[in-house]
Design a protein around this motif. Structure first.
Motif, PDB file in Angstrom:
ATOM      1  N   GLY A  46      33.910  34.475  42.469  1.00  0.00           N
ATOM      2  CA  GLY A  46      33.547  33.280  41.726  1.00  0.00           C
ATOM      3  C   GLY A  46      34.222  33.128  40.383  1.00  0.00           C
ATOM      4  N   GLN A  47      35.068  34.066  39.999  1.00  0.00           N
ATOM      5  CA  GLN A  47      35.744  34.013  38.707  1.00  0.00           C
ATOM      6  C   GLN A  47      37.163  33.473  38.875  1.00  0.00           C
ATOM      7  N   SER A  48      37.764  33.094  37.762  1.00  0.00           N
ATOM      8  CA  SER A  48      39.167  32.708  37.743  1.00  0.00           C
ATOM      9  C   SER A  48      39.978  33.847  37.138  1.00  0.00           C
ATOM     10  N   PRO A  49      41.252  33.969  37.510  1.00  0.00           N
ATOM     11  CA  PRO A  49      42.093  34.952  36.826  1.00  0.00           C
ATOM     12  C   PRO A  49      42.172  34.600  35.331  1.00  0.00           C
ATOM     13  N   PRO A  50      42.555  35.554  34.481  1.00  0.00           N
ATOM     14  CA  PRO A  50      42.657  35.269  33.045  1.00  0.00           C
ATOM     15  C   PRO A  50      43.570  34.077  32.774  1.00  0.00           C
ATOM     16  N   SER A  51      43.234  33.298  31.752  1.00  0.00           N
ATOM     17  CA  SER A  51      44.014  32.099  31.424  1.00  0.00           C
ATOM     18  C   SER A  51      45.460  32.444  31.091  1.00  0.00           C
ATOM     19  N   THR A  52      45.703  33.634  30.527  1.00  0.00           N
ATOM     20  CA  THR A  52      47.084  34.024  30.222  1.00  0.00           C
ATOM     21  C   THR A  52      47.895  34.178  31.504  1.00  0.00           C
ATOM     22  N   GLU A  53      47.257  34.708  32.572  1.00  0.00           N
ATOM     23  CA  GLU A  53      47.945  34.846  33.860  1.00  0.00           C
ATOM     24  C   GLU A  53      48.252  33.471  34.451  1.00  0.00           C
ATOM     25  N   LEU A  54      47.273  32.580  34.390  1.00  0.00           N
ATOM     26  CA  LEU A  54      47.487  31.225  34.909  1.00  0.00           C
ATOM     27  C   LEU A  54      48.620  30.530  34.163  1.00  0.00           C
ATOM     28  N   GLU A  55      48.644  30.660  32.856  1.00  0.00           N
ATOM     29  CA  GLU A  55      49.689  30.016  32.053  1.00  0.00           C
ATOM     30  C   GLU A  55      51.054  30.624  32.371  1.00  0.00           C
ATOM     31  N   ASN A  56      51.114  31.933  32.586  1.00  0.00           N
ATOM     32  CA  ASN A  56      52.367  32.588  32.947  1.00  0.00           C
ATOM     33  C   ASN A  56      52.889  32.064  34.289  1.00  0.00           C
ATOM     34  N   VAL A  57      52.003  31.923  35.265  1.00  0.00           N
ATOM     35  CA  VAL A  57      52.393  31.393  36.573  1.00  0.00           C
ATOM     36  C   VAL A  57      52.884  29.951  36.423  1.00  0.00           C
ATOM     37  N   ARG A  58      52.162  29.171  35.646  1.00  0.00           N
ATOM     38  CA  ARG A  58      52.553  27.770  35.439  1.00  0.00           C
ATOM     39  C   ARG A  58      53.936  27.673  34.792  1.00  0.00           C
ATOM     40  N   LYS A  59      54.163  28.458  33.730  1.00  0.00           N
ATOM     41  CA  LYS A  59      55.453  28.425  33.027  1.00  0.00           C
ATOM     42  C   LYS A  59      56.608  28.841  33.929  1.00  0.00           C
ATOM     43  N   GLN A  60      56.360  29.791  34.849  1.00  0.00           N
ATOM     44  CA  GLN A  60      57.417  30.256  35.749  1.00  0.00           C
ATOM     45  C   GLN A  60      57.546  29.383  36.997  1.00  0.00           C
ATOM     46  N   LYS A  61      56.808  28.270  37.005  1.00  0.00           N
ATOM     47  CA  LYS A  61      56.807  27.348  38.150  1.00  0.00           C
ATOM     48  C   LYS A  61      56.424  28.081  39.439  1.00  0.00           C
ATOM     49  N   GLY A  62      55.460  28.990  39.278  1.00  0.00           N
ATOM     50  CA  GLY A  62      54.993  29.795  40.393  1.00  0.00           C
ATOM     51  C   GLY A  62      53.814  29.169  41.109  1.00  0.00           C
ATOM     52  N   THR A  63      53.251  29.954  42.014  1.00  0.00           N
ATOM     53  CA  THR A  63      52.117  29.522  42.819  1.00  0.00           C
ATOM     54  C   THR A  63      51.028  30.590  42.734  1.00  0.00           C
ATOM     55  N   LEU A  64      49.788  30.140  42.650  1.00  0.00           N
ATOM     56  CA  LEU A  64      48.651  31.038  42.626  1.00  0.00           C
ATOM     57  C   LEU A  64      47.513  30.374  43.390  1.00  0.00           C
ATOM     58  N   LEU A  65      46.894  31.122  44.292  1.00  0.00           N
ATOM     59  CA  LEU A  65      45.740  30.581  45.001  1.00  0.00           C
ATOM     60  C   LEU A  65      44.689  31.650  45.171  1.00  0.00           C
ATOM     61  N   LEU A  66      43.447  31.194  45.326  1.00  0.00           N
ATOM     62  CA  LEU A  66      42.329  32.086  45.575  1.00  0.00           C
ATOM     63  C   LEU A  66      41.959  32.016  47.047  1.00  0.00           C
ATOM     64  N   GLN A  67      41.552  33.145  47.588  1.00  0.00           N
ATOM     65  CA  GLN A  67      41.118  33.212  48.983  1.00  0.00           C
ATOM     66  C   GLN A  67      40.292  34.495  49.137  1.00  0.00           C
ATOM     67  N   GLU A  68      39.751  34.724  50.306  1.00  0.00           N
ATOM     68  CA  GLU A  68      38.946  35.915  50.546  1.00  0.00           C
ATOM     69  C   GLU A  68      39.848  37.131  50.749  1.00  0.00           C
ATOM     70  N   LEU A  69      39.502  38.205  50.076  1.00  0.00           N
ATOM     71  CA  LEU A  69      40.235  39.466  50.192  1.00  0.00           C
ATOM     72  C   LEU A  69      39.617  40.271  51.327  1.00  0.00           C
ATOM     73  N   LEU A  70      40.432  40.696  52.265  1.00  0.00           N
ATOM     74  CA  LEU A  70      39.972  41.510  53.386  1.00  0.00           C
ATOM     75  C   LEU A  70      40.126  42.993  53.097  1.00  0.00           C
ATOM     76  N   VAL A  71      41.298  43.348  52.585  1.00  0.00           N
ATOM     77  CA  VAL A  71      41.644  44.742  52.310  1.00  0.00           C
ATOM     78  C   VAL A  71      42.229  44.796  50.906  1.00  0.00           C
ATOM     79  N   PHE A  72      41.794  45.790  50.120  1.00  0.00           N
ATOM     80  CA  PHE A  72      42.385  46.001  48.805  1.00  0.00           C
ATOM     81  C   PHE A  72      42.565  47.492  48.590  1.00  0.00           C
ATOM     82  N   GLN A  73      43.785  47.890  48.255  1.00  0.00           N
ATOM     83  CA  GLN A  73      44.158  49.287  48.046  1.00  0.00           C
ATOM     84  C   GLN A  73      43.716  50.158  49.223  1.00  0.00           C
ATOM     85  N   GLY A  74      43.941  49.614  50.432  1.00  0.00           N
ATOM     86  CA  GLY A  74      43.682  50.348  51.659  1.00  0.00           C
ATOM     87  C   GLY A  74      42.230  50.412  52.088  1.00  0.00           C
TER      88      GLY A  74
END
Length: 192
Positions: free
Chosen positions: A67-95
């Protein structure tokens, strides 16, 4: 992408539904930055805990509190680099399998990061898997991290083998309402 990819485009090699679509608006359900443009400014639903970040030729799957958003600094970095960021359900993390037992059964699909930082889209053949079962299967296949991709009635996808287009998904009933896609594309060479 937020416009339907066309299989006739020779650069596109794979296309699958990515994040969930809001059933009321037919727009991406949650936080989304696409090619540097903020389409949804903040997390809206409480159960998404995975982040896909694509900038330049880098791709990362990370975890955030539900239910949280990534830090605003990360979002701004993605925006400045004309990148893409999306939220979805994580199935596996670090194995580790992050999905609880139970839940609905469907055909399943995920963007999987393998131990050597290679990425693959993996889709189940069976259409009766829980997310927990699918996550276990992905770990057996070597998944380090895995982000769920929209399925069920929203399962339309395709990939190319040579010049042949192979359809993915079994149902494909909500195809017209899909709002966003994960696309693997060949990089254009400097001579093109």
């Amino acid at each position: 992408m937020t416009s339907r990819p066309v299989a006739a485009n020779n650069n596109y090699q794979l296309s699958v539904a990515a994040a969930y679509t809001d059933l009321d608006t037919d727009q991406p359900l949650d936080l989304l930055v696409c090619n540097g443009r903020m389409l949804q400014p903040a997390a809206k639903v409480g159960f998404l805990d995975g982040v896909l970040t694509i900038t330049g030729d880098s791709c990362f799957i990370s975890q955030i509190p539900k239910g949280q958003s990534p830090p605003s600094t990360e979002l701004e970095n993605v925006r400045k680099q004309k990148g893409t960021l999306l939220l979805q359900e994580l199935l596996v993390f670090q194995g580790q399998n992050l999905r609880p037992a139970g839940g609905s059964v469907f055909q399943r699909r995920a963007l999987v990061e393998l131990a050597d930082h290679r990425f693959a889209v993996i889709e189940s053949v069976a259409d009766n898997l829980t997310m927990q079962q699918f996550a276990d299967d992905l770990i057996e296949l070597g998944a380090r991290n895995a982000l769920y991709l929209d399925m069920g009635d929203w399962d339309e996808g395709w990939y190319k083998t040579g010049s042949q287009v192979v359809k993915l998904g079994n149902r494909r009933t909500e195809t017209a309402r899909q709002s966003n896609w994960l696309v693997f594309a060949r990089q254009a060479s400097s001579t093109e």
